[in-house]
Design a protein around this motif. Structure first.
Motif, PDB file in Angstrom:
ATOM      1  N   GLN A 186     -13.043  18.851   1.711  1.00  0.00           N
ATOM      2  CA  GLN A 186     -12.637  18.376   3.028  1.00  0.00           C
ATOM      3  C   GLN A 186     -13.766  17.665   3.770  1.00  0.00           C
ATOM      4  OE1 GLN A 186      -9.978  20.936   5.407  1.00  0.00           O
ATOM      5  NE2 GLN A 186      -9.824  22.300   3.647  1.00  0.00           N
ATOM      6  N   ALA A 187     -14.995  18.014   3.467  1.00  0.00           N
ATOM      7  CA  ALA A 187     -16.122  17.335   4.106  1.00  0.00           C
ATOM      8  C   ALA A 187     -16.166  15.868   3.687  1.00  0.00           C
ATOM      9  CB  ALA A 187     -17.436  18.030   3.741  1.00  0.00           C
ATOM     10  N   VAL A 188     -15.933  15.600   2.413  1.00  0.00           N
ATOM     11  CA  VAL A 188     -15.889  14.218   1.918  1.00  0.00           C
ATOM     12  C   VAL A 188     -14.681  13.494   2.505  1.00  0.00           C
ATOM     13  CG1 VAL A 188     -15.585  12.773  -0.131  1.00  0.00           C
ATOM     14  CG2 VAL A 188     -17.118  14.740  -0.222  1.00  0.00           C
ATOM     15  N   GLN A 189     -13.543  14.172   2.529  1.00  0.00           N
ATOM     16  CA  GLN A 189     -12.334  13.568   3.098  1.00  0.00           C
ATOM     17  C   GLN A 189     -12.579  13.127   4.539  1.00  0.00           C
ATOM     18  OE1 GLN A 189      -9.121  16.424   2.641  1.00  0.00           O
ATOM     19  NE2 GLN A 189      -9.793  16.921   0.559  1.00  0.00           N
ATOM     20  N   ALA A 190     -13.178  14.012   5.329  1.00  0.00           N
ATOM     21  CA  ALA A 190     -13.420  13.713   6.744  1.00  0.00           C
ATOM     22  C   ALA A 190     -14.351  12.527   6.899  1.00  0.00           C
ATOM     23  CB  ALA A 190     -14.008  14.942   7.434  1.00  0.00           C
ATOM     24  N   ARG A 191     -15.401  12.472   6.090  1.00  0.00           N
ATOM     25  CA  ARG A 191     -16.375  11.375   6.185  1.00  0.00           C
ATOM     26  C   ARG A 191     -15.715  10.035   5.902  1.00  0.00           C
ATOM     27  NH1 ARG A 191     -22.053  11.736   3.023  1.00  0.00           N
ATOM     28  NH2 ARG A 191     -22.333  13.387   4.582  1.00  0.00           N
ATOM     29  N   VAL A 192     -14.898   9.976   4.843  1.00  0.00           N
ATOM     30  CA  VAL A 192     -14.265   8.712   4.458  1.00  0.00           C
ATOM     31  C   VAL A 192     -13.173   8.325   5.456  1.00  0.00           C
ATOM     32  CG1 VAL A 192     -12.882   7.566   2.683  1.00  0.00           C
ATOM     33  CG2 VAL A 192     -14.816   9.003   2.024  1.00  0.00           C
ATOM     34  N   VAL A 193     -12.381   9.290   5.888  1.00  0.00           N
ATOM     35  CA  VAL A 193     -11.321   8.992   6.865  1.00  0.00           C
ATOM     36  C   VAL A 193     -11.920   8.474   8.164  1.00  0.00           C
ATOM     37  CG1 VAL A 193      -9.596  10.073   8.380  1.00  0.00           C
ATOM     38  CG2 VAL A 193      -9.577  10.541   5.922  1.00  0.00           C
ATOM     39  N   GLU A 194     -12.993   9.095   8.626  1.00  0.00           N
ATOM     40  CA  GLU A 194     -13.594   8.650   9.882  1.00  0.00           C
ATOM     41  C   GLU A 194     -14.170   7.250   9.750  1.00  0.00           C
ATOM     42  OE1 GLU A 194     -15.819  10.751  13.471  1.00  0.00           O
ATOM     43  OE2 GLU A 194     -16.891  11.022  11.581  1.00  0.00           O
ATOM     44  N   ARG A 195     -14.914   7.011   8.680  1.00  0.00           N
ATOM     45  CA  ARG A 195     -15.520   5.691   8.497  1.00  0.00           C
ATOM     46  C   ARG A 195     -14.458   4.599   8.363  1.00  0.00           C
ATOM     47  NH1 ARG A 195     -17.782   6.010   3.408  1.00  0.00           N
ATOM     48  NH2 ARG A 195     -15.945   4.939   2.588  1.00  0.00           N
ATOM     49  N   THR A 196     -13.435   4.857   7.554  1.00  0.00           N
ATOM     50  CA  THR A 196     -12.396   3.856   7.323  1.00  0.00           C
ATOM     51  C   THR A 196     -11.538   3.640   8.560  1.00  0.00           C
ATOM     52  OG1 THR A 196     -12.322   4.547   4.990  1.00  0.00           O
ATOM     53  CG2 THR A 196     -10.489   3.216   5.802  1.00  0.00           C
ATOM     54  N   GLY A 197     -11.170   4.733   9.209  1.00  0.00           N
ATOM     55  CA  GLY A 197     -10.341   4.618  10.402  1.00  0.00           C
ATOM     56  C   GLY A 197     -11.020   3.860  11.524  1.00  0.00           C
ATOM     57  N   LEU A 198     -12.305   4.142  11.742  1.00  0.00           N
ATOM     58  CA  LEU A 198     -13.040   3.433  12.793  1.00  0.00           C
ATOM     59  C   LEU A 198     -13.176   1.951  12.460  1.00  0.00           C
ATOM     60  CD1 LEU A 198     -15.852   6.009  13.684  1.00  0.00           C
ATOM     61  CD2 LEU A 198     -13.840   5.412  15.048  1.00  0.00           C
ATOM     62  N   GLN A 199     -13.311   1.651  11.172  1.00  0.00           N
ATOM     63  CA  GLN A 199     -13.403   0.250  10.770  1.00  0.00           C
ATOM     64  C   GLN A 199     -12.099  -0.477  11.078  1.00  0.00           C
ATOM     65  OE1 GLN A 199     -14.651  -0.266   6.709  1.00  0.00           O
ATOM     66  NE2 GLN A 199     -14.510  -2.491   6.780  1.00  0.00           N
ATOM     67  N   ILE A 200     -10.977   0.162  10.792  1.00  0.00           N
ATOM     68  CA  ILE A 200      -9.679  -0.444  11.086  1.00  0.00           C
ATOM     69  C   ILE A 200      -9.478  -0.599  12.593  1.00  0.00           C
ATOM     70  CG2 ILE A 200      -7.179  -0.053  11.011  1.00  0.00           C
ATOM     71  CD1 ILE A 200      -7.576   1.211   8.255  1.00  0.00           C
ATOM     72  N   CYS A 201      -9.897   0.423  13.343  1.00  0.00           N
ATOM     73  CA  CYS A 201      -9.750   0.378  14.802  1.00  0.00           C
ATOM     74  C   CYS A 201     -10.612  -0.715  15.422  1.00  0.00           C
ATOM     75  CB  CYS A 201     -10.123   1.723  15.416  1.00  0.00           C
ATOM     76  SG  CYS A 201      -8.928   3.036  15.120  1.00  0.00           S
ATOM     77  N   GLY A 202     -11.620  -1.155  14.675  1.00  0.00           N
ATOM     78  CA  GLY A 202     -12.507  -2.194  15.199  1.00  0.00           C
ATOM     79  C   GLY A 202     -13.228  -1.735  16.437  1.00  0.00           C
ATOM     80  N   VAL A 203     -13.790  -0.516  16.369  1.00  0.00           N
ATOM     81  CA  VAL A 203     -14.523   0.022  17.510  1.00  0.00           C
ATOM     82  C   VAL A 203     -15.560  -1.004  17.968  1.00  0.00           C
ATOM     83  CG1 VAL A 203     -16.084   1.835  18.288  1.00  0.00           C
ATOM     84  CG2 VAL A 203     -14.165   2.390  16.788  1.00  0.00           C
ATOM     85  N   SER A 204     -15.447  -1.410  19.201  1.00  0.00           N
ATOM     86  CA  SER A 204     -16.291  -2.482  19.731  1.00  0.00           C
ATOM     87  C   SER A 204     -17.745  -2.037  19.848  1.00  0.00           C
ATOM     88  CB  SER A 204     -15.777  -2.921  21.106  1.00  0.00           C
ATOM     89  OG  SER A 204     -16.581  -3.935  21.639  1.00  0.00           O
ATOM     90  N   ARG A 205     -18.647  -2.829  19.244  1.00  0.00           N
ATOM     91  CA  ARG A 205     -20.074  -2.542  19.327  1.00  0.00           C
ATOM     92  C   ARG A 205     -20.840  -3.829  19.580  1.00  0.00           C
ATOM     93  NH1 ARG A 205     -20.243   1.560  14.111  1.00  0.00           N
ATOM     94  NH2 ARG A 205     -19.745   3.473  15.241  1.00  0.00           N
ATOM     95  N   ASP A 206     -21.784  -3.776  20.523  1.00  0.00           N
ATOM     96  CA  ASP A 206     -22.619  -4.944  20.760  1.00  0.00           C
ATOM     97  C   ASP A 206     -23.706  -5.010  19.689  1.00  0.00           C
ATOM     98  OD1 ASP A 206     -24.372  -2.929  21.453  1.00  0.00           O
ATOM     99  OD2 ASP A 206     -24.313  -3.352  23.605  1.00  0.00           O
ATOM    100  N   PHE A 207     -24.569  -6.045  19.777  1.00  0.00           N
ATOM    101  CA  PHE A 207     -25.544  -6.258  18.720  1.00  0.00           C
ATOM    102  C   PHE A 207     -26.514  -5.090  18.549  1.00  0.00           C
ATOM    103  CE2 PHE A 207     -29.380  -8.435  16.947  1.00  0.00           C
ATOM    104  CZ  PHE A 207     -28.831  -8.699  15.703  1.00  0.00           C
ATOM    105  N   PRO A 208     -27.100  -4.547  19.636  1.00  0.00           N
ATOM    106  CA  PRO A 208     -27.977  -3.383  19.447  1.00  0.00           C
ATOM    107  C   PRO A 208     -27.265  -2.215  18.777  1.00  0.00           C
ATOM    108  CG  PRO A 208     -28.307  -4.316  21.621  1.00  0.00           C
ATOM    109  CD  PRO A 208     -27.102  -5.003  21.033  1.00  0.00           C
ATOM    110  N   ALA A 209     -25.980  -2.005  19.113  1.00  0.00           N
ATOM    111  CA  ALA A 209     -25.239  -0.903  18.508  1.00  0.00           C
ATOM    112  C   ALA A 209     -25.001  -1.141  17.023  1.00  0.00           C
ATOM    113  CB  ALA A 209     -23.903  -0.703  19.232  1.00  0.00           C
ATOM    114  N   LEU A 210     -24.788  -2.404  16.639  1.00  0.00           N
ATOM    115  CA  LEU A 210     -24.614  -2.723  15.227  1.00  0.00           C
ATOM    116  C   LEU A 210     -25.898  -2.450  14.446  1.00  0.00           C
ATOM    117  CD1 LEU A 210     -22.565  -6.044  15.484  1.00  0.00           C
ATOM    118  CD2 LEU A 210     -21.739  -3.826  14.688  1.00  0.00           C
TER     119      LEU A 210
END
Length: 240
Positions: free
Chosen positions: A151-175
């Protein structure tokens, strides 16, 4: 913050090695190599709390698909998904676990703030695939493969992939901060690979280190929140 960015790119092939060195310093209190003070000062800054992403909040996603519809999304995008098993256990198909997690979440995170966060992100991923949007095959393949592990691996991949799809807005310093965060995790993975036994699951040792020294070296807040909820990581001795 932006001043040393050019140096980051020029010296990127050295960063992972230097971060590993500093991580080991944090664990062992050994002297840090002083071959190049300019680079070292930069890395010490990158390894501080000043370079750390906060938790990215996402809107709650409602479950709108039936279990069969969820299964069909994965069948349509992931060839052979029905043959995938959780940790190679014949009685635990990964597809069934994905259906359950879409609806109810994960037992490891039950009763925590992370639970709804992860459930919403998994639903975002499944709904994205259901709508036949670009790159859905890749996203769903990554998630399906993650469900063959803990479940630890599942959570890591789901969070990373989901946030990528959501397009969480980040400015240049945040990137750039996100990039540095990835290097920090690579450094920890290198350290874990050297210290863990072949029979162990590396992610739990990684989470033990992240939970214990994450604040010290500026691991991103999302990674620390997941790590601190990994009960299997508690089998390892606390690092202080």
């Amino acid at each position: 913050f932006l001043a040393p960015i050019g140096s980051i790119w020029v010296q990127s092939r050295y960063i992972s090695r230097e971060l590993k060195s500093l991580t080991m310093y944090s664990l062992n209190s050994k002297p840090i190599r002083r071959a190049d003070w300019g680079r070292q000062e930069l890395i010490e800054y990158l390894m501080s709390k000043d370079v750390q992403l906060p938790i990215a909040e996402v809107p709650e996603e409602t479950a709108v698909l039936t279990e069969e519809q969820v299964a069909n999304v994965f069948r349509d995008h992931v060839p052979g998904v029905e043959s995938l098993l959780f940790r190679e256990k014949p009685d635990q198909p990964a597809l069934q676990l994905m259906q359950g997690s879409y609806r109810y979440g994960w037992s490891a995170f039950s009763g925590t703030a992370l639970q709804q966060h992860l459930v919403s992100l998994l639903r975002v991923i499944v709904h994205y695939g259901h709508a036949q949007k670009p790159s859905a095959f890749r996203y769903l393949q990554e998630v399906a493969e993650a469900f063959t592990s803990c479940q630890a691996v599942q959570a890591r991949v789901v969070e990373r992939t989901g946030l990528q799809i959501c397009g969480v807005s980040r400015d240049f310093p945040a990137l750039v901060t996100a990039l540095v965060g990835e290097y920090k995790l690579i450094a920890l993975k290198m350290l874990v690979a050297e210290r863990s036994r072949a029979s162990e699951q590396p992610i739990h040792f990684e989470n033990r280190l992240i939970a214990d020294i994450g604040d010290l070296i500026g691991i991103n807040a999302e990674d620390m929140r997941r790590a601190r909820l990994d009960t299997h990581a508690q089998r390892y001795q606390r690092v202080s």
